[in-house]
Design a protein around this motif. Structure first.
Motif, PDB file in Angstrom:
ATOM      1  N   ALA A  18       4.266  -1.864 -17.725  1.00 45.94           N
ATOM      2  CA  ALA A  18       3.325  -0.865 -18.232  1.00 45.94           C
ATOM      3  C   ALA A  18       2.190  -0.596 -17.252  1.00 45.94           C
ATOM      4  CB  ALA A  18       2.755  -1.316 -19.572  1.00 45.94           C
ATOM      5  N   ALA A  19       2.035  -1.438 -16.233  1.00 45.74           N
ATOM      6  CA  ALA A  19       0.948  -1.275 -15.264  1.00 45.74           C
ATOM      7  C   ALA A  19       1.371  -0.298 -14.173  1.00 45.74           C
ATOM      8  CB  ALA A  19       0.592  -2.618 -14.643  1.00 45.74           C
ATOM      9  N   ILE A  20       0.461   0.611 -13.829  1.00 45.98           N
ATOM     10  CA  ILE A  20       0.753   1.590 -12.794  1.00 45.98           C
ATOM     11  C   ILE A  20      -0.476   1.757 -11.905  1.00 45.98           C
ATOM     12  CG2 ILE A  20       0.084   3.578 -14.195  1.00 45.98           C
ATOM     13  CD1 ILE A  20       2.593   4.993 -12.884  1.00 45.98           C
ATOM     14  N   THR A  21      -0.230   1.938 -10.618  1.00 42.81           N
ATOM     15  CA  THR A  21      -1.338   2.099  -9.676  1.00 42.81           C
ATOM     16  C   THR A  21      -1.935   3.494  -9.785  1.00 42.81           C
ATOM     17  OG1 THR A  21       0.032   2.976  -7.876  1.00 42.81           O
ATOM     18  CG2 THR A  21      -0.213   0.573  -8.005  1.00 42.81           C
ATOM     19  N   SER A  22      -3.072   3.664  -9.170  1.00 43.74           N
ATOM     20  CA  SER A  22      -3.613   5.002  -8.973  1.00 43.74           C
ATOM     21  C   SER A  22      -2.806   5.644  -7.847  1.00 43.74           C
ATOM     22  CB  SER A  22      -5.096   4.906  -8.601  1.00 43.74           C
ATOM     23  OG  SER A  22      -5.250   4.137  -7.424  1.00 43.74           O
ATOM     24  N   SER A  23      -2.967   6.940  -7.644  1.00 48.32           N
ATOM     25  CA  SER A  23      -2.274   7.633  -6.566  1.00 48.32           C
ATOM     26  C   SER A  23      -2.653   7.003  -5.231  1.00 48.32           C
ATOM     27  CB  SER A  23      -2.651   9.108  -6.580  1.00 48.32           C
ATOM     28  OG  SER A  23      -2.055   9.774  -5.486  1.00 48.32           O
ATOM     29  N   GLY A  24      -1.658   6.593  -4.461  1.00 45.71           N
ATOM     30  CA  GLY A  24      -1.926   5.934  -3.178  1.00 45.71           C
ATOM     31  C   GLY A  24      -2.477   4.537  -3.344  1.00 45.71           C
ATOM     32  N   GLY A  25      -2.243   3.930  -4.500  1.00 49.63           N
ATOM     33  CA  GLY A  25      -2.802   2.609  -4.814  1.00 49.63           C
ATOM     34  C   GLY A  25      -2.038   1.444  -4.211  1.00 49.63           C
ATOM     35  N   THR A  26      -2.336   0.254  -4.727  1.00 48.44           N
ATOM     36  CA  THR A  26      -1.750  -0.969  -4.181  1.00 48.44           C
ATOM     37  C   THR A  26      -1.174  -1.872  -5.266  1.00 48.44           C
ATOM     38  OG1 THR A  26      -3.864  -2.127  -4.306  1.00 48.44           O
ATOM     39  CG2 THR A  26      -3.356  -1.017  -2.224  1.00 48.44           C
ATOM     40  N   GLY A  27      -0.236  -2.701  -4.860  1.00 44.86           N
ATOM     41  CA  GLY A  27       0.286  -3.787  -5.676  1.00 44.86           C
ATOM     42  C   GLY A  27       0.064  -5.062  -4.890  1.00 44.86           C
ATOM     43  N   SER A  28      -0.513  -6.091  -5.528  1.00 39.42           N
ATOM     44  CA  SER A  28      -0.893  -7.298  -4.795  1.00 39.42           C
ATOM     45  C   SER A  28      -0.417  -8.565  -5.480  1.00 39.42           C
ATOM     46  CB  SER A  28      -2.418  -7.388  -4.672  1.00 39.42           C
ATOM     47  OG  SER A  28      -2.939  -6.239  -4.079  1.00 39.42           O
TER      48      SER A  28
ATOM     49  N   ASP B 135       0.854  -1.186   0.000  1.00 39.47           N
ATOM     50  CA  ASP B 135       0.000   0.000   0.000  1.00 39.47           C
ATOM     51  C   ASP B 135       0.889   1.235   0.000  1.00 39.47           C
ATOM     52  OD1 ASP B 135      -2.153   1.695   0.230  1.00 39.47           O
ATOM     53  OD2 ASP B 135      -2.603   1.168   2.300  1.00 39.47           O
ATOM     54  N   CYS B 136       0.859   2.008  -1.088  1.00 39.22           N
ATOM     55  CA  CYS B 136       1.716   3.193  -1.131  1.00 39.22           C
ATOM     56  C   CYS B 136       0.960   4.417  -0.613  1.00 39.22           C
ATOM     57  CB  CYS B 136       2.311   3.415  -2.510  1.00 39.22           C
ATOM     58  SG  CYS B 136       1.193   3.757  -3.853  1.00 39.22           S
ATOM     59  N   PRO B 137       1.714   5.396  -0.066  1.00 43.84           N
ATOM     60  CA  PRO B 137       1.072   6.576   0.498  1.00 43.84           C
ATOM     61  C   PRO B 137       0.441   7.454  -0.575  1.00 43.84           C
ATOM     62  CG  PRO B 137       3.467   6.741   0.658  1.00 43.84           C
ATOM     63  CD  PRO B 137       3.152   5.399   0.093  1.00 43.84           C
ATOM     64  N   ALA B 138      -0.410   8.393  -0.143  1.00 37.87           N
ATOM     65  CA  ALA B 138      -1.055   9.325  -1.065  1.00 37.87           C
ATOM     66  C   ALA B 138      -0.016  10.011  -1.941  1.00 37.87           C
ATOM     67  CB  ALA B 138      -1.833  10.368  -0.269  1.00 37.87           C
ATOM     68  N   ASN B 139      -0.359  10.213  -3.193  1.00 37.97           N
ATOM     69  CA  ASN B 139       0.472  10.871  -4.203  1.00 37.97           C
ATOM     70  C   ASN B 139       1.633  10.018  -4.692  1.00 37.97           C
ATOM     71  OD1 ASN B 139      -1.127  13.244  -4.096  1.00 37.97           O
ATOM     72  ND2 ASN B 139      -0.006  13.885  -2.283  1.00 37.97           N
ATOM     73  N   ASN B 140       1.801   8.805  -4.185  1.00 36.30           N
ATOM     74  CA  ASN B 140       2.841   7.893  -4.652  1.00 36.30           C
ATOM     75  C   ASN B 140       2.214   6.850  -5.562  1.00 36.30           C
ATOM     76  OD1 ASN B 140       5.591   7.581  -2.382  1.00 36.30           O
ATOM     77  ND2 ASN B 140       4.283   9.342  -2.616  1.00 36.30           N
ATOM     78  N   LEU B 141       3.034   6.278  -6.426  1.00 38.33           N
ATOM     79  CA  LEU B 141       2.588   5.277  -7.388  1.00 38.33           C
ATOM     80  C   LEU B 141       3.512   4.067  -7.334  1.00 38.33           C
ATOM     81  CD1 LEU B 141       2.334   7.795 -10.338  1.00 38.33           C
ATOM     82  CD2 LEU B 141       0.406   6.959  -9.014  1.00 38.33           C
ATOM     83  N   ILE B 142       3.011   2.930  -7.807  1.00 38.14           N
ATOM     84  CA  ILE B 142       3.839   1.745  -8.031  1.00 38.14           C
ATOM     85  C   ILE B 142       3.708   1.407  -9.508  1.00 38.14           C
ATOM     86  CG2 ILE B 142       4.190  -0.699  -7.532  1.00 38.14           C
ATOM     87  CD1 ILE B 142       2.843  -0.211  -4.794  1.00 38.14           C
ATOM     88  N   ARG B 143       4.842   1.291 -10.203  1.00 37.06           N
ATOM     89  CA  ARG B 143       4.843   0.916 -11.620  1.00 37.06           C
ATOM     90  C   ARG B 143       5.511  -0.445 -11.762  1.00 37.06           C
ATOM     91  NH1 ARG B 143       4.466   3.073 -16.641  1.00 37.06           N
ATOM     92  NH2 ARG B 143       4.319   5.209 -15.881  1.00 37.06           N
ATOM     93  N   ILE B 144       4.791  -1.360 -12.390  1.00 33.01           N
ATOM     94  CA  ILE B 144       5.321  -2.687 -12.691  1.00 33.01           C
ATOM     95  C   ILE B 144       5.159  -2.876 -14.196  1.00 33.01           C
ATOM     96  CG2 ILE B 144       5.162  -5.163 -12.248  1.00 33.01           C
ATOM     97  CD1 ILE B 144       3.810  -4.395  -9.544  1.00 33.01           C
TER      98      ILE B 144
END
Length: 82
Positions: A41-51, A30-39
């Motif tokens: 071409a896939a990228i989370t929404s702001s404050g999103g998750t990678g599972s 779970d990333c904090p607000a305004n942060n992203l996770i990119r794997i």
């Protein structure tokens, strides 16, 4: 272990985190607000998750300050971004 793990609220340029899923239960990053996770071409929404839900899945993330993005530099298995 299975669970939700919070990414650091602040990180320095180039900081690295490695995650290894050693359980059949869900591992959620779970990333904090305004942060992203990119794997790839896939990228989370702001404050999103990678599972992941498969034992043996792993990835290594490096932080990029300019975009507030944790970018995958190594991936094993399937990770879902949201």
């Amino acid at each position: 272990a299975a669970g939700t793990y919070n990414m650091p609220a602040t990180a320095a340029q180039g900081e690295v985190i490695e995650i290894v899923c050693d359980t059949a239960g869900a591992v959620v990053l779970d990333c904090p607000a305004n942060n992203l996770i990119r794997i790839g071409a896939a990228i989370t929404s702001s404050g999103g998750t990678g599972s992941s839900m498969a034992s043996g899945d792993a990835h290594k993330l490096r932080f990029r300050v300019a975009t507030l993005t944790w970018e995958a530099v190594s991936v094993v298995g399937t990770w879902i971004t949201a």
